[in-house]
Each structure stands twice: as C-alpha cells, then as structure tokens.
Design an enzyme around this catalytic site. Structure first.
Site, PDB file in Angstrom:
ATOM      1  N   SER A 262       0.831  -1.197   0.000  1.00 26.27           N
ATOM      2  CA  SER A 262       0.000   0.000   0.000  1.00 26.27           C
ATOM      3  C   SER A 262       0.870   1.253   0.000  1.00 26.27           C
ATOM      4  O   SER A 262       2.083   1.190   0.218  1.00 26.27           O
ATOM      5  CB  SER A 262      -0.910   0.020   1.230  1.00 26.27           C
ATOM      6  OG  SER A 262      -0.160   0.256   2.408  1.00 26.27           O
ATOM      7  N   LYS A 263       0.215   2.385  -0.225  1.00 24.96           N
ATOM      8  CA  LYS A 263       0.924   3.660  -0.204  1.00 24.96           C
ATOM      9  C   LYS A 263       1.548   3.917   1.168  1.00 24.96           C
ATOM     10  O   LYS A 263       2.639   4.500   1.258  1.00 24.96           O
ATOM     11  CB  LYS A 263      -0.039   4.784  -0.566  1.00 24.96           C
ATOM     12  CG  LYS A 263       0.587   6.175  -0.521  1.00 24.96           C
ATOM     13  CD  LYS A 263      -0.438   7.237  -0.848  1.00 24.96           C
ATOM     14  CE  LYS A 263       0.156   8.620  -0.680  1.00 24.96           C
ATOM     15  NZ  LYS A 263       0.541   8.887   0.729  1.00 24.96           N
TER      16      LYS A 263
END
Length: 463
Positions: A262-263
C-alpha cells in the site's frame, strides 16, 4: 480459441494515482500482446462517478508514456471498438441489461437500504441469493403491474443477476489451473443501478470485453473471486464460446510479506509506490514518484517484470525487447511477490551505470502539466537531471568499492543549491586528477574550499 487474434486490455479507474501494482499488470498485458503480435487496449472504467478525481486520467496516460508502454487503441489513442470510456457507453449497457431481464437471467429489486439493513439484523450472514430472494421486494415476488407502476413513479431500483444454486462453476486460469467454485456461495450481484443509469463493474466488464473481442483477461489476483460470476454472465449472454482466457496475477506484497503493498508502506519505509509524483487535488497531499526519485523507466520496467515472474534462468537485467521474447504467463508465480525496494534501487543503479554521463544528464524527467487539476505539475528542468544525480549520491553512500559516476561540472548549474546540496568531496572522488582543475574557483574562499575538500578527501581515502 487459440486461432483468435490476441487482444488484451488495461482498464484503470480515474480515482487517483496509478499504483505500481497496476503498472505491473499493464506491463504483463503489454508483454503478452507484443509477444503474440496482438493489440493492447486502454479503457477507462469510470462508472463510479463519486470516486472520480480530476487529473487522474491524464496522470495515468503520462505514466505509461514515461515508462514506454504503448497502447494500440483506446482512450486518447482511437480505434474501431469505441467509445473506450465506460461513462460514454450507457446506452450499450442498457441494451444488454434488458437482454438479461427478458431471458429471465436477471430481475429488478426495489429493496431500500433500510430494508436490507433490517434483513441483515434478522438473518445472520444475510446474503441476497436463492435462499432469500423470494422474501424480498423484487420482480420475482411482486405482480408485474406493481413493478411497472413503481418504475413509472420513479422508484429507484437495481437489477440483480439471478444465480442458480448448487452448480459447480469451472474457471480455467492460465496461472492457477482449474478453479472450481460452487454457485451456492455467490450472491445475486447488482449489475445495474437506476439511480445513475450506470452498470456495475461486473456487467460493464463482461460487455466491453466481449464487444471489444478481448481474447485474454490478465488482471490481479483480487479479481479471482469474481471470475465464477463472470463465467456465469458469459453463459447467460450466450457468449461462452468466445469467453476470454483468464490469468490472475499474484499480489504485490509489503516488503515483509505480510499483506498487500500500500501507499502507507512507501511512506513508512521511504520508497515510491506511484510511477510519477502525484499531487492530490482534493487533499493537497504530494506523493513521491519513481521518475522524480531519479529512476530510469527501463529500470522500473525490469524491476517490476521480475515481481511475480521469472525467465527460467539467472538473468536479471533485461531490456523491454528481451522481456517480450522471454515472457511466459505459465512462469508467473501463484504466491504473492514481496516488494523488495532495495532491489529496485540496485536495478536503477545498474541501468544508470550502463549509460554515458551525457545520456543521463540529457534524460527528460521534468513533468508536463495537467493544469491546476492535480496530477502532474510543471517542473523547472536544470541542465543536469537533478533526480538522477541525487539518486546516485544517496546510493553511493550505501556502497563501497564500486564504480561511481558523476557528471561534468560544467553541466551542474551554479544555482543547484535550489534543488539540493551536493557534497563537494563527491566530485573529487569521481574525477581524474586532470579534471580537478575544472572546479569553479571563487577567489580566496574558493581556493580555501578546494584545499579543505582535498584534505577531507585524503582523510576519507585513508580511512
């Protein structure tokens, strides 16, 4: 099936920056299409108008332009199967919704959110399916006259796919083999919503792939649970004979392997998860990109290609043309691939070393503008590609005893301090003795700085 022309698609939603996992999916589609002399389609899936983000579509197109992944048809590329933006295909979808209704493969449901919540409270693990549909407000339980009257009065409704229970649905996956799911665990998915007169992903995806003659659907593992539903939809339309082959790619995992990348992982560990720097027009947040972090596009391509696939040998450095020749979906892993960002740095370092100083200095990394809508912003382009130089300086600090490169000093702007501070000893350590006289002298202060830097460099070499 094997005689069909290979046609694959990449169909992102314009809801924000393009995740690096999406880039890998597009890359695998590109490699497969090029290897088989096929077409790569660029489609925009924008049926969810509430999540639309201005500038996202332009950002995605610019990302692929930088990476060198070229599309044959689609949004902004033209083609004979358009329109390629789903929001422009409303009438097409309505036609096929009616086909399912007329054949009894789908039905209209008027249940309100409050009524659905009440059922969930009443029935543990409630699912709208064959076991519950006859107790709900839909065209299967209401008289036709009442259904017609509700629609005429403007009552909102959805169209649900009617799934028959206790049927084994077989999905042949190129990577995972035969996958069998019993239809009893599937719910009657919503295919169409009268509120916005748009289909859901499931219907639009099937209709578009069929009409655009897509031969292979290569997508992420997260879509595997939906594959049985899609197979049933192909059958319901009578398109089973032209159903595309499926290949569900392994997930990109966090660097420690615990969960999907994920970011937040990039923010926490200091690496980009987007190809280009992204300016979120809603929050104002700026997220780093591989381009602005000094990565060469060919390094990013090579790095991503090996996350979930291997060529069957020990070769690591491969050009795009080599990847096209070697790529094989059967050699994709079923298990998720850990995102080793340190390995990504190694790839970039190797590719930069293969280039001349002039090639690196002439690299185009300044972004183009997408206006004030977010996404890509105008950037000042200095004489030296500052992003590559900064990457080399940081990477140099992690290495010892390896070749280092530096650009001719006349290419470094005098106002480079606007971008970053360059350790002066870095230049001395990477220049020949005859070149050291090229350092700019600024009077007594300049000569003193030169003597101090040389002395510091000697101490470092002794150490």
């Amino acid at each position: 099936m094997s005689e069909r022309k290979v046609r694959v698609r990449f169909a992102p939603s314009p809801t924000g920056a393009l995740h690096i996992g999406g880039v890998r999916t597009a890359l695998y589609n590109y490699l497969f299409a090029r290897q088989h002399g096929g077409d790569l389609i660029f489609r925009i899936e924008d049926t969810d108008s509430n999540r639309f983000v201005p500038g996202a579509e332009e950002y995605i197109i610019e990302s692929f332009k930088w990476l060198g992944i070229n599309f044959d048809e689609g949004v902004s590329f033209g083609g004979n199967y358009g329109p390629y933006r789903q929001s422009e295909r409303r009438d097409i979808y309505k036609k096929y919704v009616q086909v399912l209704l007329d054949s009894g493969k789908a039905y209209i449901a008027f249940d309100t959110p409050a009524e659905l919540d009440a059922k969930r409270q009443e029935i543990s693990n409630f699912q709208y399916d064959a076991s519950t549909r006859m107790s709900m407000r839909n065209s299967l339980t209401l008289p036709k006259e009442e259904v017609d009257a509700l629609i005429a009065d403007g009552k909102q409704y959805v169209v649900r796919f009617k799934i028959e229970p206790n049927e084994d649905v077989h999905v042949h996956d190129i990577i995972r083999g035969e996958v069998v799911i019993n239809s009893s665990i599937l719910d009657d998915k919503v295919l169409y919503k009268s509120a916005d007169e748009l289909p859901t992903y499931h219907l639009a995806n099937i209709v578009d792939d069929h009409l655009m003659e897509v031969s292979h659907v290569i997508r992420g593992e997260e879509w595997l649970p939906s594959a049985p539903l899609h197979v049933l939809l192909y059958r319901a339309f009578g398109w089973a004979d032209t159903m595309p082959e499926f290949a569900h790619l392994p997930l990109l995992l966090k660097p420690d392997g615990n969960g999907k990348l994920s970011k937040r992982d990039g923010d926490r560990l200091g690496f980009p998860v987007f190809p280009l720097e992204w300016h979120d027009p809603k929050t104002g947040e700026v997220s780093s990109g591989y381009r602005e972090s000094g990565y060469l596009p060919e390094a990013v391509i090579n790095f991503l290609a090996l996350l979930g696939w291997n060529p069957g040998n020990d070769q690591e450095l491969m050009s795009l043309d080599e990847l096209v020749k070697l790529f094989d979906l059967h050699r994709c892993s079923k298990a998720g691939a850990k995102f080793d960002f340190e390995k990504g740095k190694w790839f970039n370092h190797e590719y930069i070393l293969k280039k001349s100083n002039e090639e690196v200095a002439g690299g185009r990394h300044a972004g183009t503008s997408s206006g004030t809508d977010g996404g890509i912003r105008n950037a000042v382009r200095p004489p030296v590609d500052i992003h590559h130089l900064l990457f080399l300086i940081h990477y140099d600090q992690q290495l010892s005893g390896q070749r280092r490169i530096i650009f001719p000093l006349e290419q470094v702007p005098r106002n480079s301090s606007r971008f970053f501070k360059i350790p002066r000893h870095f230049f001395y350590r990477n220049m020949g003795r005859g070149d050291r006289g090229k350092l700019p002298s600024r009077g007594t202060a300049g000569r003193k700085q030169k003597r101090n830097t040389q002395a510091g460099n000697q101490r470092m070499e002794k150490g």
